[in-house]
Write a protein that holds these residues in place. Structure first.
Motif, PDB file in Angstrom:
ATOM      1  N   UNK A   1       0.815  -1.220   0.000  1.00 56.63           N
ATOM      2  CA  UNK A   1       0.000   0.000   0.000  1.00 56.63           C
ATOM      3  C   UNK A   1       0.849   1.271   0.000  1.00 56.63           C
ATOM      4  N   UNK A   2       2.082   1.182   0.473  1.00 55.88           N
ATOM      5  CA  UNK A   2       2.815   2.450   0.646  1.00 55.88           C
ATOM      6  C   UNK A   2       4.260   2.465   0.143  1.00 55.88           C
ATOM      7  N   UNK A   3       4.853   1.320  -0.187  1.00 57.55           N
ATOM      8  CA  UNK A   3       6.267   1.358  -0.581  1.00 57.55           C
ATOM      9  C   UNK A   3       6.482   2.087  -1.912  1.00 57.55           C
ATOM     10  N   UNK A   4       5.537   1.897  -2.819  1.00 61.29           N
ATOM     11  CA  UNK A   4       5.656   2.565  -4.115  1.00 61.29           C
ATOM     12  C   UNK A   4       5.594   4.089  -3.931  1.00 61.29           C
ATOM     13  N   UNK A   5       4.663   4.500  -3.090  1.00 66.69           N
ATOM     14  CA  UNK A   5       4.523   5.922  -2.785  1.00 66.69           C
ATOM     15  C   UNK A   5       5.793   6.453  -2.111  1.00 66.69           C
ATOM     16  N   UNK A   6       6.312   5.670  -1.184  1.00 65.56           N
ATOM     17  CA  UNK A   6       7.543   6.063  -0.494  1.00 65.56           C
ATOM     18  C   UNK A   6       8.686   6.226  -1.494  1.00 65.56           C
ATOM     19  N   UNK A   7       8.691   5.376  -2.490  1.00 66.29           N
ATOM     20  CA  UNK A   7       9.722   5.444  -3.515  1.00 66.29           C
ATOM     21  C   UNK A   7       9.581   6.745  -4.313  1.00 66.29           C
ATOM     22  N   UNK A   8       8.346   7.037  -4.729  1.00 67.61           N
ATOM     23  CA  UNK A   8       8.094   8.265  -5.503  1.00 67.61           C
ATOM     24  C   UNK A   8       8.500   9.511  -4.720  1.00 67.61           C
ATOM     25  N   UNK A   9       8.332   9.463  -3.411  1.00 70.41           N
ATOM     26  CA  UNK A   9       8.598  10.640  -2.581  1.00 70.41           C
ATOM     27  C   UNK A   9      10.018  10.649  -2.020  1.00 70.41           C
ATOM     28  N   UNK A  10      10.845   9.734  -2.533  1.00 72.67           N
ATOM     29  CA  UNK A  10      12.241   9.648  -2.083  1.00 72.67           C
ATOM     30  C   UNK A  10      12.385   9.325  -0.597  1.00 72.67           C
ATOM     31  N   UNK A  11      11.443   8.572  -0.074  1.00 73.44           N
ATOM     32  CA  UNK A  11      11.511   8.210   1.346  1.00 73.44           C
ATOM     33  C   UNK A  11      11.914   6.756   1.545  1.00 73.44           C
TER      34      UNK A  11
END
Ligand code: C2E
Ligand code: CA
Ligand code: CA
Ligand code: CA
Length: 279
Positions: A75-85
């Motif tokens: 649910x969130x790793x892809x988003x974390x990747x996009x946001x450089x987190x």
């Protein structure tokens, strides 16, 4: 049929919109999640196929979201990747997992070779030129022996990494850290990776285990994969083992470690301790 078709399209658009909204909401929160201590690690045992003792544990990150509950990494790793987190989250997981194992070693007087900790590396981490020192730092910060750590990498992340990736992985393994190839059998599955990279173990993707006895041809592929890995001297981990039948097959084929819901879902550190460490 046409009617259903149209409805389906509408439904799909609707959920797509919901997804976008949900993502926007998560995006606001994820920036703060590390600072607010909302990430947590769950642990799933890897059981020796012969002795049935727990030999390893995989660390899997979770997000305890204040309103959405426990969120899965998908649910969130892809988003974390996009946001450089993703790098920060990855380093946090690595630290947490190393500290946890050190704590268990001390608490339960475990030798280094009794229980190993597996941690997933994202493509971003693999590409980071500081990878070696980031891993060394995590180990040194809790005085954990490198031989207790196994880093899980995927073939797709190897392929998207710089040319000197082989040397860098060699540096890691020369320190004593082990590498395992995750999700094997999906995506690239190149023999080249098995023989060029300093891989210690191979994780047969859970889709093969799930498909067991559903398609004879696929079972043949699974058998051949396990044989091939063993021939190369690799340790074989079967993941996604859910039934006694799948377990028996993996044991008969010579898999070394078994991971899956048949034994346990990923659970909190406290539950893991109660179930596997307290005698
Ligand atoms: P993965 O590395 O392939 O991890 C195994 C996934 O399969 C986990 O999902 C685990 O809960 C699930 N699983 C284990 N046994 C069974 C089973 O018997 N049946 C089924 N159906 N599933 C099983 P999870 O925890 O949701 O993690 C999903 C993926 O997220 C992981 O797949 C990994 O790619 C990624 N991930 C998780 N934690 C981290 C992390 O700390 N760093 C990075 N970079 N990726 C992570
Ligand atoms: Ca993994
Ligand atoms: Ca996997
Ligand atoms: Ca995966």
């Amino acid at each position: 049929a046409k009617q259903t078709g149209r409805n389906k399209v509408c439904l799909y658009n609707g959920s797509l919109h919901q997804e976008t909204q949900k993502k926007a909401l998560l995006e606001q929160d994820i920036h703060q999640a590390l600072a607010l201590n909302q990430f947590t690690v769950h642990y799933q045992p890897q059981i020796c196929a012969r002795t049935l003792k727990v030999k390893g544990v995989e660390a899997l990150v979770r997000w305890q979201h204040p309103t959405q509950g426990m969120l899965s990494p998908i649910m969130f790793l892809e988003l974390a990747e996009e946001l450089n987190l993703i790098g920060d989250i990855g380093q946090w997981v690595l630290h947490s997992a190393c500290h946890q194992l050190k704590h268990w070693q001390r608490q339960y007087h475990l030798n280094d070779d009794l229980l190993s900790m597996s941690v997933n590396l994202s493509t971003f981490q693999l590409q980071d030129i500081n990878l070696l020192s980031l891993v060394s730092d995590a180990l040194a910060s809790c005085d954990l022996s490198p031989s207790c750590l196994e880093l899980e990498i995927t073939e797709s992340s190897i392929i998207h990494s710089p040319e000197n990736i082989v040397e860098r992985l060699n540096e890691l393994t020369q320190q004593g850290v082990k590498l395992s190839l995750d999700d094997f059998g999906t995506g690239y599955s190149s023999i080249k990776h098995l023989h060029l990279f300093p891989i210690h173990s191979l994780k047969v993707d859970k889709s093969f285990i799930a498909a067991y006895k559903q398609k004879k041809s696929q079972d043949k592929v699974l058998e051949a994969m396990i044989k091939f890995a063993k021939y190369l001297g690799l340790s074989v981990i079967a993941e996604g083992v859910e039934t006694a039948e799948q377990l028996a097959f993996c044991q008969a084929q010579g898999c070394d470690l078994i991971q899956g819901y048949y034994y346990s879902k990923p659970i909190s550190a406290i539950d893991f301790e109660a179930k596997y460490l307290i005698k």
